[in-house]
Design a protein around this motif. Sequence first.
Motif, PDB file in Angstrom:
ATOM      1  N   ASN A   3       0.707  -1.265   0.015  1.00 29.12           N
ATOM      2  CA  ASN A   3       0.083   0.119   0.102  1.00 29.12           C
ATOM      3  C   ASN A   3       0.955   1.312  -0.025  1.00 29.12           C
ATOM      4  O   ASN A   3       0.250   2.348  -0.037  1.00 29.12           O
ATOM      5  N   ASN A  46      -2.361   5.650   3.745  1.00 33.10           N
ATOM      6  CA  ASN A  46      -3.191   6.658   4.498  1.00 33.10           C
ATOM      7  C   ASN A  46      -3.324   6.285   5.926  1.00 33.10           C
ATOM      8  O   ASN A  46      -2.903   4.907   6.190  1.00 33.10           O
ATOM      9  N   GLU A  64      -5.983   4.778   7.033  1.00 36.79           N
ATOM     10  CA  GLU A  64      -6.797   3.643   7.201  1.00 36.79           C
ATOM     11  C   GLU A  64      -5.703   2.456   7.160  1.00 36.79           C
ATOM     12  O   GLU A  64      -5.878   1.531   7.668  1.00 36.79           O
ATOM     13  N   ASN A  65      -4.818   2.349   6.088  1.00 31.35           N
ATOM     14  CA  ASN A  65      -3.796   1.617   6.192  1.00 31.35           C
ATOM     15  C   ASN A  65      -3.300   1.393   7.242  1.00 31.35           C
ATOM     16  O   ASN A  65      -2.521   0.049   7.914  1.00 31.35           O
ATOM     17  N   CYS A  66      -2.635   2.658   8.144  1.00 34.32           N
ATOM     18  CA  CYS A  66      -2.038   2.444   9.328  1.00 34.32           C
ATOM     19  C   CYS A  66      -2.852   1.661  10.253  1.00 34.32           C
ATOM     20  O   CYS A  66      -2.177   0.854  10.914  1.00 34.32           O
ATOM     21  N   PHE A  67      -4.041   1.834  10.479  1.00 30.79           N
ATOM     22  CA  PHE A  67      -4.724   1.122  11.404  1.00 30.79           C
ATOM     23  C   PHE A  67      -5.007  -0.272  11.059  1.00 30.79           C
ATOM     24  O   PHE A  67      -4.840  -1.077  11.808  1.00 30.79           O
ATOM     25  N   SER A  68      -4.984  -0.518   9.595  1.00 28.56           N
ATOM     26  CA  SER A  68      -5.193  -1.967   9.313  1.00 28.56           C
ATOM     27  C   SER A  68      -3.808  -2.591   9.578  1.00 28.56           C
ATOM     28  O   SER A  68      -3.710  -3.734  10.070  1.00 28.56           O
ATOM     29  N   LYS A  75      -3.964  -3.247  13.569  1.00 34.75           N
ATOM     30  CA  LYS A  75      -4.760  -4.295  13.573  1.00 34.75           C
ATOM     31  C   LYS A  75      -4.366  -5.808  13.462  1.00 34.75           C
ATOM     32  O   LYS A  75      -4.648  -6.735  14.298  1.00 34.75           O
ATOM     33  N   ASP A  88     -12.594   0.711  17.007  1.00 33.41           N
ATOM     34  CA  ASP A  88     -13.739   1.348  16.828  1.00 33.41           C
ATOM     35  C   ASP A  88     -13.920   2.759  17.656  1.00 33.41           C
ATOM     36  O   ASP A  88     -14.582   3.546  17.229  1.00 33.41           O
TER      37      ASP A  88
END
Length: 267
Positions: free
Chosen positions: A181, A186, A188-192, A195, A228
């Motif tokens: 990625n 971005n 979102e990628n960081c949090f993915s 996780k 969340d």
Amino acid sequence: MCTSFVLHKEKTFIGMNFDISKRPIKLALIGESQLIIFQQDAGQFFPAFGLNRNGTFMNLLMVDSNEDGKYRRGKNCVHIMKLFDDVFADRIESSSLKTLLSEKEIVNVPNHSVHSMIAGKNRQSYIVEPGRKNIELGSLDRDFMVLTNFPLSETLDQEYGEVNGFGSERYKKAYETILINKDTFNMENCFSLLKETVQKEGEFPTQFSMIFIPEEQVVYFTLNTDFDKIFKFSFIDKQIETSSGFSYSKSCELTKKGILLSELEIW
């Protein structure tokens, strides 16, 4: 046992999962510019990692010990907690860190063995491994680094999928997520990524996950793998606030006294 990464694009993305046995953990603002995360051991709070307003991040991750990295005194030796303090107090600028690491031997403090990611803006990022080789991002053919709990300097001649050691599976997951990625990386990628590399079982569950954007002077974080609910801290107003996922908004000013994660859990 912790997973950390830095990626340098138009913005700098710095992330970390803080994995440690259950204990009190707090965030505190030291001076006007140092956000330090402390963990309690034997009734005392000790720094675990931190970041500052100038955009520098440094952690202390457990790693197998080696004889050359053990604590010793000498005019050419700097123990890693002294380096930690100097980095966050801006007594060492990122631009001069390369020179210091080439001139001084970084050693551990007594009875501990750690290595560190020191990451900042403008591709000023390093891996410091006491008693082993230090790694400058500029010496690599990529714009990111990942660090878990095996000696990274001993794997530099290996493909990322071939590395072994404690935390190597987390390392591979993080590395691959960035690799796939990185051109459009971005939040979102960081949090993915975070996780995918949390630990929910065993002795060292993930208690705190964070993303630091140095150019924005902002930190986003979650507690106990609950992605969340996202908190935000800004160096600009020194406020911790609810960012997303909460039923109501709340904020507080962060001070030297600090705030326990257990206090934030009830927000």
